[in-house]
Design an enzyme around this catalytic site. Structure first.
Site, mmCIF file in Angstrom:
data_model
loop_
_atom_site.group_PDB
_atom_site.id
_atom_site.type_symbol
_atom_site.label_atom_id
_atom_site.label_comp_id
_atom_site.label_asym_id
_atom_site.label_seq_id
_atom_site.Cartn_x
_atom_site.Cartn_y
_atom_site.Cartn_z
ATOM 1 N N LYS A 293 0.868 -1.184 0.000
ATOM 2 C CA LYS A 293 0.000 0.000 0.000
ATOM 3 C C LYS A 293 0.902 1.230 0.000
ATOM 4 O O LYS A 293 1.480 1.594 1.023
ATOM 5 C CB LYS A 293 -0.911 0.052 1.228
ATOM 6 C CG LYS A 293 -1.954 1.169 1.084
ATOM 7 C CD LYS A 293 -2.395 1.770 2.392
ATOM 8 C CE LYS A 293 -1.616 2.976 2.846
ATOM 9 N NZ LYS A 293 -1.621 4.135 1.969
ATOM 10 N N GLU B 19 10.355 1.501 10.200
ATOM 11 C CA GLU B 19 11.333 2.556 9.881
ATOM 12 C C GLU B 19 10.632 3.865 10.177
ATOM 13 O O GLU B 19 9.765 4.293 9.417
ATOM 14 C CB GLU B 19 11.726 2.485 8.403
ATOM 15 C CG GLU B 19 12.492 1.245 8.003
ATOM 16 C CD GLU B 19 13.901 1.213 8.570
ATOM 17 O OE1 GLU B 19 14.418 2.263 8.992
ATOM 18 O OE2 GLU B 19 14.477 0.112 8.619
ATOM 19 N N CYS C 207 13.798 11.442 6.677
ATOM 20 C CA CYS C 207 13.782 10.914 8.047
ATOM 21 C C CYS C 207 15.162 10.964 8.692
ATOM 22 O O CYS C 207 15.282 11.174 9.891
ATOM 23 C CB CYS C 207 13.263 9.488 8.037
ATOM 24 S SG CYS C 207 14.149 8.456 6.878
ATOM 25 N N GLU D 242 10.289 15.987 15.315
ATOM 26 C CA GLU D 242 10.621 15.957 13.889
ATOM 27 C C GLU D 242 9.745 16.986 13.166
ATOM 28 O O GLU D 242 8.520 16.929 13.259
ATOM 29 C CB GLU D 242 10.316 14.547 13.362
ATOM 30 C CG GLU D 242 10.785 14.321 11.963
ATOM 31 C CD GLU D 242 10.402 12.929 11.466
ATOM 32 O OE1 GLU D 242 9.241 12.523 11.659
ATOM 33 O OE2 GLU D 242 11.260 12.274 10.879
HETATM 34 P P1 NAD Z 1 2.509 8.270 7.965
HETATM 35 O O1 NAD Z 1 2.840 7.443 9.149
HETATM 36 O O2 NAD Z 1 1.420 9.265 8.099
HETATM 37 O O3 NAD Z 1 2.079 7.330 6.743
HETATM 38 C C1 NAD Z 1 2.903 6.294 6.267
HETATM 39 C C2 NAD Z 1 2.025 5.250 5.611
HETATM 40 O O4 NAD Z 1 1.182 4.677 6.602
HETATM 41 C C3 NAD Z 1 1.108 5.807 4.528
HETATM 42 O O5 NAD Z 1 1.015 4.878 3.467
HETATM 43 C C4 NAD Z 1 -0.222 5.924 5.253
HETATM 44 O O6 NAD Z 1 -1.342 5.846 4.391
HETATM 45 C C5 NAD Z 1 -0.170 4.698 6.166
HETATM 46 N N1 NAD Z 1 -1.046 4.769 7.335
HETATM 47 C C6 NAD Z 1 -1.642 5.861 7.894
HETATM 48 N N2 NAD Z 1 -2.417 5.483 8.941
HETATM 49 C C7 NAD Z 1 -2.299 4.134 9.056
HETATM 50 C C8 NAD Z 1 -2.841 3.170 9.957
HETATM 51 N N3 NAD Z 1 -3.660 3.502 10.945
HETATM 52 N N4 NAD Z 1 -2.480 1.878 9.791
HETATM 53 C C9 NAD Z 1 -1.620 1.516 8.824
HETATM 54 N N5 NAD Z 1 -1.098 2.373 7.922
HETATM 55 C C10 NAD Z 1 -1.433 3.676 8.029
HETATM 56 O O7 NAD Z 1 3.872 8.922 7.496
HETATM 57 P P2 NAD Z 1 4.093 9.925 6.289
HETATM 58 O O8 NAD Z 1 3.551 11.246 6.707
HETATM 59 O O9 NAD Z 1 3.626 9.318 5.021
HETATM 60 O O10 NAD Z 1 5.700 9.965 6.224
HETATM 61 C C11 NAD Z 1 6.471 10.775 7.032
HETATM 62 C C12 NAD Z 1 7.049 9.993 8.198
HETATM 63 O O11 NAD Z 1 7.757 8.864 7.726
HETATM 64 C C13 NAD Z 1 8.060 10.795 8.984
HETATM 65 O O12 NAD Z 1 7.866 10.600 10.364
HETATM 66 C C14 NAD Z 1 9.389 10.201 8.563
HETATM 67 O O13 NAD Z 1 10.428 10.347 9.472
HETATM 68 C C15 NAD Z 1 9.026 8.782 8.360
HETATM 69 N N6 NAD Z 1 10.004 8.128 7.482
HETATM 70 C C16 NAD Z 1 10.895 7.234 8.015
HETATM 71 C C17 NAD Z 1 11.848 6.647 7.212
HETATM 72 C C18 NAD Z 1 12.842 5.653 7.740
HETATM 73 O O14 NAD Z 1 13.408 4.916 6.939
HETATM 74 N N7 NAD Z 1 13.096 5.587 9.030
HETATM 75 C C19 NAD Z 1 11.909 6.975 5.871
HETATM 76 C C20 NAD Z 1 10.995 7.889 5.373
HETATM 77 C C21 NAD Z 1 10.036 8.455 6.186
#
Ligand code: NAD
Length: 474
Positions: free
Chosen positions: A170, A245, A279, A378
């Site tokens: 997804k 992650e 991130c 963050e």
């Molecule tokens: P997010 O957590 O809002 O969403 C990530 C994914 O999770 C999306 O596909 C979203 O639709 C899905 N999601 C949302 N609610 C959910 C639920 N209840 N159950 C399951 N899935 C759900 O994050 P974002 O805003 O898309 O991305 C930014 C974040 O990602 C930042 O905190 C960043 O640090 C982190 N990030 C981490 C890494 C890493 O490798 N450590 C890399 C990139 C981004």
């Protein structure tokens, strides 16, 4: 306008069982650039059933077959380079050069590096009294964020194929189109039907469905800590393995023998690359107290060499933030920072001449102490913080005073100090003097930055179970 409202299930693009759609907005123009389907639980169940059906054969495919599929994907991926660059510039707002040099290359790198890692990977090891077998974990659910549309998806997919694990992906609904291109490439690469499935939709429906699904054995998630927590709770119901992650608030320690201009360039590059939506970006810059004024001046001098603007324009280094929500979040942090620290450059609002699009002003705070909100949370935007230290011990104490542990950086000349910093920062990846990342190295975080590792052989391990066999003749 892209109207891509189908899901990729069992080797076919199929209609959703629901009729709801999600608009995908180009952050540079604020215009809707396309639509995807908001998938249903029924769609997800079909995808999981397809993955489950192919599991016995896919998990028994040979190493040579998997390497061939990965090579085929690499070839297909390369053929669509220009399209990848365009798509990621439009859906994410990354400047064309960043879409090419960072996003396109990272996605490609994961497939070719997984193939290389697989060449020398051993699925069976005789250890004297017993043999260890590494077997496919089962069906994997992959949930990815928007900030690296090809990197996050590719690293998971490549490792899963290398391990023989069928997947349901997804992708983030803000940046789904590059992931949908990957589905086409994987299909053409000859990967068996059902081994790769993609269901678009919301996190609350499809993401939640993946993490609680009885027939999904492992969830690999990249995203925010708050969603990571929900995923762990959901996965607990079926004692599912999770890899997370998550976020970061990484320190960059500028040593007292560092070249100030180089250190400032590094700090600015962290805050401006991908509009700070990284991130692992260093967002707490620790400089010796004696270097503070010089460093602040150097940062101000370097900033104009990272021009903000239309991501389709030549010479632009930094585009808009991905969405209006993200813009609002970044603004609220800048407001907080203005109350608790000293604003060196930038501030709230949009840069002059960039009123349309989710552009933010590059913002640097100084006189920051580590207990401030802007030093602890963050921000995920073109914002950085300057803190000072008087001894390396103090710098390391500040560096580790965070809930996160994704990355750490050090700039300077003294190798003894590099070793000290590398061994004492509690984080999953340390980089000395901006050395280029080696994709064979593991990537992941300590503490609340996550669980597990991606990339290369460590990434493949995540999709495997370990079995010890006693008494088997070698
Ligand atoms: P997010 O957590 O809002 O969403 C990530 C994914 O999770 C999306 O596909 C979203 O639709 C899905 N999601 C949302 N609610 C959910 C639920 N209840 N159950 C399951 N899935 C759900 O994050 P974002 O805003 O898309 O991305 C930014 C974040 O990602 C930042 O905190 C960043 O640090 C982190 N990030 C981490 C890494 C890493 O490798 N450590 C890399 C990139 C981004």
């Amino acid at each position: 306008m892209r109207n891509q409202v189908k899901h990729f299930i069992n080797g076919e693009w199929i209609e959703s069982t629901g009729s709801e759609t999600i608009d995908v907005v180009n952050p540079a123009t604020e215009e809707v650039m396309g639509k995807i389907s908001s998938g249903t639980n029924e769609d997800l169940n079909k995808a999981v059933a397809a993955a489950k059906a192919v599991l016995p054969t896919f998990s028994n495919s040979t190493k040579e077959e998997r390497i061939q599929w990965l090579h085929n994907i690499v070839e297909g991926y390369k053929k669509r380079k220009d399209e990848f660059i365009e798509v990621m510039t439009d859906e994410l707002g990354a400047p064309l050069s960043v879409s090419e040099e960072v996003h396109y290359n990272m996605g490609l790198g994961h497939f070719s590096h997984a193939a290389e890692a697989l060449e020398s990977f051993s699925f069976s090891e005789n250890r004297g009294g017993h043999t260890v077998l590494k077997e496919t974990i089962g069906v994997s659910g992959l949930i990815t964020p928007w900030n690296f549309p090809t990197n996050q998806t590719s690293t998971k997919i490549a490792s899963a194929i290398a391990a023989g694990s069928p997947v349901v992906l997804k992708p983030a609904s803000k940046t789904p189109f590059a992931a949908m291109m990957l589905a086409e490439i994987i299909d053409e690469a000859g990967v068996p039907k059902g081994a790769f499935n993609l269901v678009n939709g919301t996190g609350s429906e499809i993401g939640d469905g993946i993490s609680s699904h009885r027939d999904i054995d492992f969830v690999s998630f990249t995203g925010s800590g708050s969603v990571g927590e929900k995923i762990m709770q959901n996965a607990a119901q079926t004692i599912k393995k999770v890899a997370l992650e998550l976020g970061g608030k990484s320190p960059l320690i500028v040593l007292d023998d560092a070249n100030v201009e180089e250190a400032a360039k590094s700090a600015v590059s962290h805050m401006m690359t991908n509009t700070g939506q990284v991130c692992s970006a260093a967002t707490r810059i620790l400089v010796p107290t004696s270097m503070k004024t010089q460093f602040e001046e150097a940062v101000q001098k370097v900033l104009p060499s990272f021009p903000v603007g239309d991501p389709r324009k030549e010479g632009i280094a930094t585009g808009p933030l991905v969405s209006e929500d993200q813009w609002d979040t970044v603004q609220s942090y800048i407001e907080k920072g203005e109350k608790e620290a000293t604003l060196l450059v930038g501030g709230t609002g949009k840069p002059e001449g960039l009123e349309k699009g989710y552009f933010a002003k590059p913002t640097v705070f100084t006189d920051v102490s580590n207990d401030m909100v802007i030093a602890q949370e963050e921000i995920f935007g073109p914002v950085t913080t300057i803190l000072t230290y008087d001894s390396l011990d103090q710098a390391l104490e500040i560096a580790n005073d965070t809930i996160y542990g994704l990355a750490g950086y050090v700039i300077g000349k003294n190798p003894e100090k590099f070793r000290d910093v590398a061994s004492r920062i509690k984080a999953g990846r340390i980089t000395v003097n901006d050395t280029a990342t080696d994709f064979h190295g593991p990537f992941g975080g300590y503490k609340q930055s996550g669980i597990g590792r991606e990339w290369g052989d460590f990434g493949i391990e995540e999709y495997l179970e370990v079995k010890s066999v006693h008494g088997m003749p070698s």
